[in-house]
Enzyme design. Sequence first.
Site, PDB file in Angstrom:
ATOM      1  N   GLY A 129       0.897  -1.012   0.012  1.00 28.59           N
ATOM      2  CA  GLY A 129       0.028  -0.018   0.022  1.00 28.59           C
ATOM      3  C   GLY A 129       0.737   1.296   0.081  1.00 28.59           C
ATOM      4  O   GLY A 129       1.819   1.261   0.498  1.00 28.59           O
TER       5      GLY A 129
ATOM      6  N   LYS B   1      -1.311  -6.469  -4.277  1.00 25.99           N
ATOM      7  CA  LYS B   1      -1.867  -7.596  -4.853  1.00 25.99           C
ATOM      8  C   LYS B   1      -0.829  -8.477  -5.630  1.00 25.99           C
ATOM      9  O   LYS B   1      -0.012  -7.778  -6.362  1.00 25.99           O
ATOM     10  CB  LYS B   1      -2.977  -7.256  -5.854  1.00 25.99           C
TER      11      LYS B   1
ATOM     12  N   GLY C 116       5.181  -7.552   4.653  1.00 20.68           N
ATOM     13  CA  GLY C 116       4.986  -8.374   3.762  1.00 20.68           C
ATOM     14  C   GLY C 116       5.728  -8.548   2.540  1.00 20.68           C
ATOM     15  O   GLY C 116       6.361  -9.267   1.944  1.00 20.68           O
TER      16      GLY C 116
ATOM     17  N   ASP D 295       0.815   1.523   8.996  1.00 23.73           N
ATOM     18  CA  ASP D 295       0.543   0.731  10.259  1.00 23.73           C
ATOM     19  C   ASP D 295       1.883   0.730  11.394  1.00 23.73           C
ATOM     20  O   ASP D 295       1.208   0.498  12.536  1.00 23.73           O
ATOM     21  CB  ASP D 295       0.271  -0.686   9.964  1.00 23.73           C
TER      22      ASP D 295
ATOM     23  N   ARG E 231     -23.015  15.265  20.530  1.00 23.30           N
ATOM     24  CA  ARG E 231     -23.177  13.972  19.953  1.00 23.30           C
ATOM     25  C   ARG E 231     -21.803  13.095  20.567  1.00 23.30           C
ATOM     26  O   ARG E 231     -20.786  13.823  20.899  1.00 23.30           O
ATOM     27  CB  ARG E 231     -22.806  14.141  18.626  1.00 23.30           C
TER      28      ARG E 231
ATOM     29  N   GLY F 104      -4.742   0.560  10.330  1.00 25.83           N
ATOM     30  CA  GLY F 104      -3.849   0.117  11.103  1.00 25.83           C
ATOM     31  C   GLY F 104      -3.753  -1.354  10.882  1.00 25.83           C
ATOM     32  O   GLY F 104      -2.872  -1.925  11.763  1.00 25.83           O
TER      33      GLY F 104
ATOM     34  N   HIS G  45      -8.710   5.889   3.345  1.00 25.95           N
ATOM     35  CA  HIS G  45      -7.196   6.309   2.528  1.00 25.95           C
ATOM     36  C   HIS G  45      -6.654   7.519   2.771  1.00 25.95           C
ATOM     37  O   HIS G  45      -5.778   8.045   2.259  1.00 25.95           O
ATOM     38  CB  HIS G  45      -7.477   5.606   1.161  1.00 25.95           C
TER      39      HIS G  45
HETATM   40  O1  F6P Z   1      -1.258  -1.798   5.449  1.00 24.79           O
HETATM   41  C1  F6P Z   1      -1.644  -0.376   5.006  1.00 24.79           C
HETATM   42  C2  F6P Z   1      -3.188  -0.247   5.144  1.00 24.79           C
HETATM   43  O2  F6P Z   1      -3.540   1.026   4.808  1.00 24.79           O
HETATM   44  C3  F6P Z   1      -3.738  -0.877   6.314  1.00 24.79           C
HETATM   45  O3  F6P Z   1      -3.895  -0.029   7.374  1.00 24.79           O
HETATM   46  C4  F6P Z   1      -5.267  -1.016   5.575  1.00 24.79           C
HETATM   47  O4  F6P Z   1      -5.881  -2.104   6.424  1.00 24.79           O
HETATM   48  C5  F6P Z   1      -5.061  -1.500   4.417  1.00 24.79           C
HETATM   49  O5  F6P Z   1      -3.616  -1.051   3.989  1.00 24.79           O
HETATM   50  C6  F6P Z   1      -5.676  -1.152   3.499  1.00 24.79           C
HETATM   51  O6  F6P Z   1      -5.481  -1.749   2.134  1.00 24.79           O
HETATM   52  P1  F6P Z   1      -6.241  -1.385   0.613  1.00 24.79           P
HETATM   53  O7  F6P Z   1      -5.562  -0.249  -0.016  1.00 24.79           O
HETATM   54  O8  F6P Z   1      -5.877  -2.572  -0.247  1.00 24.79           O
HETATM   55  O9  F6P Z   1      -7.663  -1.182   0.758  1.00 24.79           O
END
Ligand code: F6P
Length: 359
Positions: free
Chosen positions: A12, A78, A117, A141, A176, A184, A283
């Site tokens: 990411g 991916k 990863g 994260d 509220r 994360g 995002h």
């Molecule tokens: O690992 C980074 C991250 O932004 C995580 O915090 C989140 O769960 C994931 O990637 C979202 O991934 P994608 O961009 O595939 O929706």
Amino acid sequence: MTKRIGILTSGGDCAGLNAVIRAVTYRALQGFGWKVYGIKQGTRGLLQRPVSFQELELETFDCNILRMGGTILGTTNKGDPFSYPMPDGTLKDRSEEIIEGCKMLNLDALIGIGGDGSLAILNRLMKQGGINFVGIPKTIDNDLGVTESSIGFSTAVEVATEALDRLQPTAASHDRVMILEVMGRDAGHIALNAGIAGGADVILIPEISYQIDNIASKIRSLIERGRNFALVVVAEAVKSEDGRPMTIKDIDGRERYGGIGHYLAERITEATGAETRFTVLGHVQRGGQPNASDRVLASALGVHAVDLIAHNKFNRIVAWQNRKVIDVTIEEAVAKYQAVDPQGTLIRTARGLGICLGD
Ligand code: F6P
């Protein structure tokens, strides 16, 4: 000897990737007179024929790239090359094609910027192909234990903190409880840091289990002392009270986190009668300009990564520890996952401030 080094971003995206690409290019070209090839879309660029790349020059960075979010090279999170999904639905080991792609560029070394990863996959690929590799850690994260901060984390925390700053006045105007769901993946670092910085009343992270009753008591105690709003920050990986993972399924069948903010909003209203709203920050935490800390970190890690290549030190990752850049083996780095320490300083800080952690 003029070396040829490749660089790619993987996994990411996050803020600060362009700053690190710039740092690598500046150091390699100005310090050593080497050539730098930016590989497009992570390992996907190495699967294309011809390989998809652009030569990076000093002039490439004369505009505002240092300040820009995203990655000028593109990235992918991916398609594990060892088990790559093919159009016919089968999985194929495409590792040799990627290695061949690197060899076509005649690289002396590859720099990969990624999370745990991606770095583990790249290290395995490069070992298989006998290609020299150096890793640079990035992930909002911040779950790589080897580095105190990964590129992108600081900006993500700043974005989440600003969201709380913006939610507080509207919460107070409407009496509220505002719930902010932050990213994360499996670690609560963004939620904990932003929650402390942004004056949250409740912070929920996957490392500490919670009960709705405890959250409700906290909100009631705030109301009793005259407060007309509350701020709750929750990490996306937090489960329902009875332990169900809160996920959504994409059209391609991939599951990802989502839904805990909505779930909590309903439970808190049921338990307290308070009006709730939830915001999923998503995002937004990954995009936008890198803050100064991420630009400095990216610059330091980028320069050090090139220096490692100059010293023929490979299969290592650069990291930030005790105010300086160090380097360790990739194996050591990926083995050391760092979730929030439930006994750590920031948890004690949150408790000391009277923040409810749900337990
Ligand atoms: O690992 C980074 C991250 O932004 C995580 O915090 C989140 O769960 C994931 O990637 C979202 O991934 P994608 O961009 O595939 O929706």
